[in-house]
Motif scaffolding. Structure first.
Motif, short mmCIF file in Angstrom:
data_model
loop_
_atom_site.label_atom_id
_atom_site.label_comp_id
_atom_site.label_asym_id
_atom_site.label_seq_id
_atom_site.Cartn_x
_atom_site.Cartn_y
_atom_site.Cartn_z
N LEU A 230 38.29 53.99 43.79
CA LEU A 230 38.97 53.13 42.81
C LEU A 230 40.05 53.90 42.06
O LEU A 230 41.12 53.35 41.76
CB LEU A 230 37.94 52.54 41.84
N ALA A 231 39.78 55.16 41.78
CA ALA A 231 40.80 55.96 41.12
C ALA A 231 42.04 56.08 42.01
O ALA A 231 43.18 55.96 41.54
CB ALA A 231 40.24 57.35 40.79
N THR A 232 41.82 56.30 43.32
CA THR A 232 42.94 56.39 44.25
C THR A 232 43.74 55.09 44.30
O THR A 232 44.97 55.08 44.28
CB THR A 232 42.41 56.74 45.65
N LEU A 233 43.02 53.97 44.36
CA LEU A 233 43.69 52.66 44.44
C LEU A 233 44.47 52.35 43.17
O LEU A 233 45.61 51.87 43.23
CB LEU A 233 42.65 51.57 44.70
N SER B 10 36.18 49.21 38.52
CA SER B 10 36.19 48.00 39.35
C SER B 10 36.73 46.81 38.57
O SER B 10 37.51 46.00 39.10
CB SER B 10 34.77 47.72 39.85
N ALA B 11 36.33 46.69 37.30
CA ALA B 11 36.82 45.58 36.47
C ALA B 11 38.33 45.69 36.26
O ALA B 11 39.05 44.68 36.31
CB ALA B 11 36.09 45.58 35.13
N LEU B 12 38.81 46.93 35.99
CA LEU B 12 40.26 47.10 35.80
C LEU B 12 41.02 46.78 37.09
O LEU B 12 42.08 46.16 37.06
CB LEU B 12 40.53 48.55 35.36
N TRP B 13 40.48 47.20 38.22
CA TRP B 13 41.09 46.92 39.52
C TRP B 13 41.23 45.42 39.75
O TRP B 13 42.29 44.92 40.15
CB TRP B 13 40.26 47.59 40.60
N ARG C 207 43.96 43.93 37.37
CA ARG C 207 45.35 44.20 37.75
C ARG C 207 45.81 43.35 38.93
O ARG C 207 46.99 43.05 39.07
CB ARG C 207 45.52 45.69 38.08
N LEU C 208 44.87 42.97 39.80
CA LEU C 208 45.23 42.20 40.98
C LEU C 208 45.07 40.69 40.80
O LEU C 208 45.33 39.92 41.73
CB LEU C 208 44.38 42.65 42.19
N ALA C 209 44.67 40.26 39.61
CA ALA C 209 44.27 38.87 39.40
C ALA C 209 45.34 37.87 39.80
O ALA C 209 45.04 36.82 40.37
CB ALA C 209 43.85 38.66 37.95
N LEU D 181 35.01 47.66 45.51
CA LEU D 181 36.44 47.81 45.80
C LEU D 181 37.14 46.48 46.07
O LEU D 181 38.35 46.44 46.25
CB LEU D 181 36.63 48.73 47.01
N LEU D 182 36.37 45.39 46.12
CA LEU D 182 36.95 44.10 46.48
C LEU D 182 37.60 43.45 45.27
O LEU D 182 36.97 43.28 44.23
CB LEU D 182 35.86 43.17 47.03
N PRO D 183 38.88 43.07 45.39
CA PRO D 183 39.53 42.34 44.29
C PRO D 183 38.99 40.92 44.22
O PRO D 183 38.56 40.35 45.22
CB PRO D 183 41.00 42.36 44.69
N GLY D 184 39.01 40.35 43.06
CA GLY D 184 38.56 38.97 42.93
C GLY D 184 39.70 37.98 43.02
O GLY D 184 39.49 36.77 42.92
N ALA D 185 40.92 38.48 43.22
CA ALA D 185 42.10 37.62 43.21
C ALA D 185 42.14 36.73 44.43
O ALA D 185 41.89 37.18 45.55
CB ALA D 185 43.36 38.47 43.15
N PRO D 186 42.47 35.43 44.28
CA PRO D 186 42.52 34.52 45.42
C PRO D 186 43.70 34.77 46.35
O PRO D 186 43.75 34.25 47.45
CB PRO D 186 42.62 33.15 44.76
N GLY D 187 44.68 35.59 45.90
CA GLY D 187 45.86 35.81 46.72
C GLY D 187 45.86 37.10 47.48
O GLY D 187 46.86 37.46 48.10
N CYS D 188 44.74 37.87 47.47
CA CYS D 188 44.69 39.18 48.13
C CYS D 188 43.92 39.11 49.46
O CYS D 188 42.99 38.32 49.61
CB CYS D 188 44.03 40.22 47.21
#
Length: 978
Positions: A312-315, A334-337, A340-342, A362-369
Motif C-alpha cells: 500500500l505504501a508503494t501504491l 487501505s482506507a486512504l487508498w 484517493r481512488l473513490a 489492496l482492492l479499491p472500492g471505487a466503481p470505476g477501477c
C-alpha cells in the motif's frame, strides 16, 4: 508441399507454387471465397449456397456446387477441398488467405504488416449480398487496424507519420470518430494545437449537421485534455512484450469486462503476468487516471510474500502521495487508498499474489477501477464479484509463433519441422518456449536439432543464464505440506494422464474423500488442471518434475492396477454379445471416460491375470468405439496370456471384432475354440454367448441357413439359464437370418418375441430398436400400414429417450413406408425433415439413406430433376463414407431415373456399376435390383428376350429372400416371352 496463396483483399486471386491460377467464372470464384473466409473449417453446403446465390439459387444447386468444388480441387492441385461434417473445408493453412492473415496480424498488433496486405476493396471483382456484407465488414476492420497502427505510432512518438497517412482517410471517412480522434490527437502532439482544435470543431459540426448527434466520449475527453493540457497520469506498467501471442478469448473477456476485479490463475510459467501486462496496456485509454503495477512476490525465490502494508505504501506514493504523510498500519493505508481512488478511473495490476488475504486490503472500492490479479492459486476468498480467469497452455500455432518471434531469425527457415517438434516438447508452456528461444540465442553455434536433443535429455534443468523450469515448479512444491507432497509424487506414478478420486485413493491407499481433498488442494495450488467435475490432469512438464521427485512404489502401482482391473472386469461382465441392459448402458459412460487410463494401465501391466481382466473389461468399449485394429491387438495379447474360461472369454471377444473387420473365417475359428472350452468346463452361459457369436460369423461367411440351427441352440440355452437379455439379442439375430433366407414371416415372429422380452426386462433402448427392425420387416413384407404403426411407436420411444439419431433413422424408414403406401407427398415431407435432422447431427449414413429414399419418392412423383439431385448427393456421400451397399442401391435408383428420362446409355452404366458393387459386397437384394434395372433397359431398347431373362432372374432372387418387390415384378414378367 504445395504453396497456396489466396488473395481476397482486392480482386480474388489464387497463386499455387508461385503461379497465378485462373479461377473461372465469377460464381466459381465466389464459391472459393465462401470457403476461404473460413479456411480450415467446414462450411455447410446450405451456407455456401446462401453466400453465392442468396435467395435466388438455381435448380439442382447442390450439383452446381459439386461441379464448382471439383474444378477448384483441380486448380488447387495438392491443397484439398475436403468433404467434412456435412459441408466442405478449404484444407489449407488459414494464414495463406490474406484476409485471415490480416485479422491475425491485426489482433497481434502488427498493424503495419496487416495493412500492407490490402490491394483494393475486399472481393473487388465479385458481387452479391454476402460479398457486399463481407466487403463492408473487412473495410471496417481495415479502419480499426489503421486506428490501431496510428495509436502505436503515437506511443512511439511519430505523430508526423500518423498525420500524413490519416489525412486522406479522414477526408474519405469524416464521421468515423475513432479515426478522427487519433488524427486530432496526432495534430495536438505534433505541436499543432490550434489546427487540432479547428479540426475537432469541424468534426463536431459535421456530426451535428449530418447525424444530429454530439461527439462521443472519446472526442469529448480529447477536447477537454487539449483545453486543459493536463500532465500525464501515473503509470508504472512494465513494457509489453513484442512476443505476446494468442490468448484471444481471454483478452476479449478482460478488455470488455469493465471495472471490477479479474483474478488470473494458472500453473507456473503459463503466462499470467504477460497477459495481465498486455491487457493493461490495451486498456490504458479506458483508465486515464493511472495504471499501476506491483509485484506481490507470492512465489519469488529467496524472499517472503510482500506485506500488504508495504504494498500500500508503494501504491500510494506511486499515486503521488508525499511519503512523509503515509499513515501507519494496514487498515489506515487501505482506507486512504480507497479514498484517493473513490472518484477515479484507475487500473491496478497485482502480480504474483500469495493468496486472497494478501490481496484483499489492496482492492479499491471505487466503481470505476479495474484490478487484474495474477496468482498460481485459485483465489476463492476474494469478494464474490471477483471474476476468475484460468489460463491453460498456448495453442500449438501460438506457441510456434512465440518461438519464431523470440528465437534467432537465422535459425527459423533452417528446420521448420524441428521448430514444431521443439515447441511440442516444451508442452506449449510459455515459460519453456521463451527459455528455449533464449538458450538458442545464447548458443549461437547450436542448431534447432541440437537444442531439441538437449531438451529431450534435460528440459527441466535447461537454463539460459540462471532460471530453469524446475526452479519455478520447486517454489510451488516446497510450499505444500508433507502429506500433500507425497500425494503429488504418487500421482506421477499413474500410467495414465487423468485422475479421479477413486483411482487416486487406490494409488495413495487413502479414502475417496481424502483423495478428493488432496486433488482439489493441488488444483488450487496450480499444480493440477481441473478438466471436469472431480477430474484432474497435470501438465507434461509438471508431471516430469513430479517424476523427478518420485521413487518406485510397487505397492501403490499394485493397488491402482487392482482397482482398474476390478472395476473394468465388473463392468465387462454386464456386456455380453446380444445384450444391452440399462445398467450396462450407464457403465459404458465410465469406460469411455477412463478409456485412456485403462489402456495406459494395460500397456504398463506385466502380470498376466491383470492383462486379461483389463482387456475383458474393455472388450465392449473397443467393439463399439474401435479402432478395431487396436482391439484385435489387445485381444491377441489377452488370448496369449489367458487360460481356461478366461481364454474362452478372450476368444469370444476377439471373434466379435474379427467379424466386424470382415475376417469371418477367423471369427468362426475363435468362436468354435471358445465353444469347446466352455463345453469342457460346463460353462453354459459362455456356451450360449459363443454360439451367438459363431452364428453371426457363419451368416456372413457361409450363408444364413447354417447360422439358424446355431442360433436355435443359443436361444435354448439362454432360456434354460433364464437369461432374458441374451435371449432377446439372439432372437433378433435369428429374425434377421430368417428374413434373409426368404422367411420374412418367421423373421417377423422372432423379432416380435424379442420385442416382448425387451419390454419384460424394461430395456427401453432395446425395445425401440426391436420396434424399428420389426417395422422394417413389415415393410419388406408389403404390410406398410403395420410397418407405419411400429415405426411410429419406435419414433415416440426414441424421442422420449432423447435418442436423436435413432429417431432420425426411424424418420427415414417412415418416409420409405409412406412412399410404399402411396402417400408420396407425405413421404417427401418426412424424408426432407429427416435429412435436415441428419445434417444437424452430422450423420452421413443417415443423410445418404434419407437422400436415397427421397430420390426414390421424387422419381415416383415424376420429379426426375429433383430425384437426380438428391440421388447424386447420396452417391457422393456413400462413396465418401465407403458405404458400398448404399452406393449400389443409389446407382440402381439413378439408373431408373436415367431410363425414365430417355438416357438409356447412362441408365445401363449405372445398373452395371451397381451390379459390380452388389457382387463385391455381396448383396442378393442389390443384385436383384440391378438385374431388374438392366432388364427394363433391355426392354426399352427392344431386346425383349434378354430383358425378360434378366427380369426373371431378379424375380427369383426377390422371391427367395421374400422381398416385397417380387409382387410388382411378377406382374411385369407375366406378359413377357418365355
Amino acid at each position: 508441399m504445395t504453396d497456396v496463396r489466396l488473395r481476397l483483399l482486392g480482386p480474388v486471386e489464387l497463386h499455387v507454387d508461385g503461379v497465378d491460377v485462373p479461377l473461372g467464372p465469377a460464381r466459381q470464384r465466389t464459391v472459393l471465397a465462401a470457403l476461404a473466409v473460413d479456411a480450415g473449417h467446414p462450411v455447410q453446403i446450405d451456407t455456401i449456397v446462401d453466400r453465392v446465390w442468396g435467395d435466388s439459387p438455381p435448380g439442382q444447386v447442390r450439383t452446381v456446387v459439386y461441379s464448382y468444388v471439383a474444378r477448384l480441387r483441380r486448380a488447387l492441385r495438392g491443397a484439398a477441398v475436403a468433404r467434412r461434417h456435412g459441408g466442405y473445408a478449404l484444407d489449407i493453412d488459414p494464414a495463406c488467405v490474406d484476409l485471415i492473415l490480416f485479422d491475425h496480424l491485426a489482433r497481434r498488433g502488427e498493424f503495419e504488416a496487416a495493412l500492407a496486405l490490402w490491394h483494393g476493396p475486399a472481393l473487388a471483382d465479385l458481387t452479391g449480398e454476402w460479398v457486399t456484407r463481407t466487403r463492408d465488414q473487412a473495410a471496417q476492420r481495415r479502419l480499426d487496424a489503421t486506428v490501431g497502427w496510428a495509436r502505436a505510432r503515437l506511443t512511439a512518438g511519430d505523430a508526423a507519420a500518423v498525420i500524413d497517412r490519416l489525412r486522406p482517410m479522414v477526408e474519405e471517412h469524416p464521421l468515423v470518430e475513432p479515426l478522427a480522434a487519433v488524427h486530432i490527437e496526432a495534430l495536438h502532439r505534433d505541436g499543432r494545437a490550434a489546427e487540432a482544435l479547428d479540426r475537432w470543431a469541424a468534426v463536431r459540426r459535421r456530426l451535428v449537421e449530418e447525424l444530429g448527434t454530439e461527439p462521443g466520449p472519446a472526442l469529448r475527453e480529447l477536447h477537454g485534455l487539449m483545453l486543459r493540457d493536463e500532465p500525464a497520469a501515473p503509470s508504472t506498467l512494465p513494457a509489453d512484450t513484442s512476443a505476446f501471442v494468442g490468448r484471444r478469448a481471454e483478452i476479449a473477456r478482460l478488455t470488455t469486462a469493465g471495472p471490477g476485479v479479474q483474478a488470473i490463475a494458472g500453473m507456473p510459467g503459463v503466462g499470467k503476468t504477460a497477459l495481465a501486462v498486455h491487457v493493461a496496456h490495451r486498456l490504458r485509454g479506458a483508465f486515464p487516471d493511472g495504471q499501476l503495477f506491483v509485484n506481490l512476490h507470492g512465489h519469488t525465490a529467496g524472499r517472503p510474500p510482500a506485506d500488504p502494508g508495504d504494498v500500500l505504501a508503494t501504491l500510494l506514493t506511486a499515486d503521488g502521495l508525499d511519503p512523509r504523510r503515509l499513515p501507519s498500519g494496514v487498515d489506515a493505508r487501505s482506507a486512504l487508498w480507497r479514498s484517493r481512488l473513490a472518484a477515479r478511473r484507475m487500473l491496478v495490476v497485482l502480480d504474483n499474489a500469495a493468496g486472497s488475504a494478501q490481496v484483499a486490503p489492496l482492492l479499491p472500492g471505487a466503481p470505476g477501477c479495474l484490478v487484474l490479479v495474477t496468482s498460481r492459486r485459485f483465489l476463492g476468498d476474494l469478494p464474490a464479484d471477483a471474476v476468475p480467469v484460468t489460463l491453460d497452455v498456448l495453442a500449438a500455432d501460438d506457441a510456434a509463433e512465440m518461438f519464431r518471434r523470440l528465437a534467432p531469425a537465422e535459425k527459423q527457415p533452417e528446420e521448420p519441422a524441428k521448430n514444431a517438434e521443439l515447441v511440442a516438447a516444451s508442452g506449449r508452456l510459455p515459460l519453456a518456449v521463451a527459455l528455449l528461444a533464449r538458450v538458442l540465442r545464447r548458443h549461437r553455434g547450436w542448431t534447432v536439432s541440437d537444442l531439441l536433443r538437449e531438451t529431450r535429455d534435460r528440459l527441466l534443468d535447461v537454463t539460459a543464464e540462471h532460471a530453469s523450469i524446475a526452479a519455478a515448479f520447486d517454489l510451488s512444491y516446497q510450499g505444500l505440506p508433507p502429506g500433500r507432497q507425497r500425494f503429488f509424487r504418487l500421482l506421477a506414478l499413474h500410467p495414465g494422464t487423468e485422475y479421479e478420486p477413486e483411482a487416486a485413493a487406490a494409488l495413495a491407499g487413502a479414502t475417496r474423500a481424502d483423495a478428493l481433498t488432496e486433488l482439489d488442494a493441488l488444483h488450487g495450488d496450480g499444480l493440477l488442471i481441473e478438466i471436469a467435475r472431480h477430474r484432474y490432469s497435470m501438465h507434461d512438464l509438471i508431471r516430469a518434475y513430479a517424476s523427478s521427485l518420485t521413487t518406485p512404489d510397487p505397492d501403490a502401482i499394485a493397488r491402482l492396477m487392482d482397482f482398474y482391473a476390478g472395476a473394468a472386469d465388473g463392468i465387462g461382465r454386464l456386456h455380453r454379445p446380444g445384450r444391452t441392459t440399462p445398467a450396462a448402458t450407464r457403465t459404458l459412460a465410465w469406460l469411455r471416460t477412463e478409456r485412456a487410463n485403462l489402456l495406459a494401465c494395460l500397456d504398463a501391466a506385466e502380470d498376466p491375470p491383470r492383462i486379461v481382466r483389463l482387456t475383458a473389461g474393455l472388450a465392449e468399449l473397443l467393439r463399439r468405439d474401435g479402432p478395431w485394429s487396436e482391439a484385435l491387438t489387445r485381444h491377441d495379447l489377452a488370448v496369449e496370456h489367458a487360460s481356461g474360461v478366461e481364454r474362452a472369454n478372450a476368444l469370444v471377444d476377439r471373434a466379435t471384432v474379427r467379424r466386424l473387420t470382415g475376417d469371418y473365417r477367423g471369427a468362426e475359428r475363435d468362436a468354435r475354440a471358445a465353444l469347446d472350452i466352455y463345453r469342457d468346463g460346463g460353462e453354459r452361459l459362455g456356451e450360449a454367448n459363443a454360439l451367438t457369436v459363431l452364428a453371426k460369423a457363419l451368416s456372413r461367411s457361409g450363408g444364413y441357413p447354417e447360422s439358424i440351427p446355431v442360433l436355435d441352440r443359443a436361444i435354448a440355452t439362454y432360456r434354460e439359464l433364464a437369461d432374458g437379455p441374451g435371449e432377446a439379442g439372439a432372437l433378433v439375430e435369428l429374425g434377421i437370418a430368417r428374413g434373409m433366407t426368404s422367411d420374412l414371416e418367421a423373421a417377423k415372429e422372432l423379432v416380435g418375441r424379442a420385442l416382448d422380452r425387451y419390454r419384460e426386462l424394461g430395456d427401453r433402448p432395446g425395445e425401440a430398436y426391436a420396434l424399428r427392425i420389426l417395422g422394417i420387416t413389415h415393410g419388406r413384407l408389403g404390410d406398410f400400414a403395420g410397418a407405419h404403426d411400429l415405426l411410429t411407436g419406435a419414433l415416440r420411444l426414441y424421442q422420449r429417450l432423447g435418442e436423436r439419431r435413432g429417431a432420425a433413422l426411424t424418420h427415414n424408414d417412415l418416409g420409405r413406408v409412406e412412399a410404399g403406401m402411396g402417400d408420396l407427398p407425405e413421404a417427401v415431407r418426412s424424408l426432407r425433415a429427416a435429412l435436415r435432422e441428419h445434417r444437424r447431427l452430422d450423420h452421413p449414413v443417415g443423410q445418404s439413406t434419407a437422400l436415397l429414399y427421397l430420390g426414390s419418392a421424387l422419381r415416383r412423383t415424376g420429379d426426375l430433376s429433383g430425384a437426380a439431385t438428391a440421388l447424386h448427393e447420396a452417391l457422393h456421400l456413400n462413396r465418401e463414407i465407403h458405404n458400398r451397399s448404399g452406393e449400389a442401391w443409389v446407382l440402381n435408383e439413378l439408373g431408373a431415373v436415367h431410363r425414365l428420362s430417355g438416357d438409356l446409355d447412362r441408365a445401363l452404366t449405372a445398373h452395371r456399376e451397381a451390379l459390380a458393387v452388389a457382387d463385391q459386397v455381396p448383396s442378393p437384394y442389390d443384385r436383384a435390383l440391378s438385374l431388374a434395372g438392366l432388364g427394363r433397359c433391355a426392354l426399352s431398347r427392344g431386346h425383349r428376350h434378354e430383358g425378360a431373362a434378366q427380369l426373371r432372374t431378379a424375380l427369383g432372387i426377390f422371391r427367395r429372400i421374400g422381398a416385397a418387390e417380387a409382387t410388382e415384378l411378377a406382374a411385369e414378367v407375366a406378359g413377357l416371352p418365355a
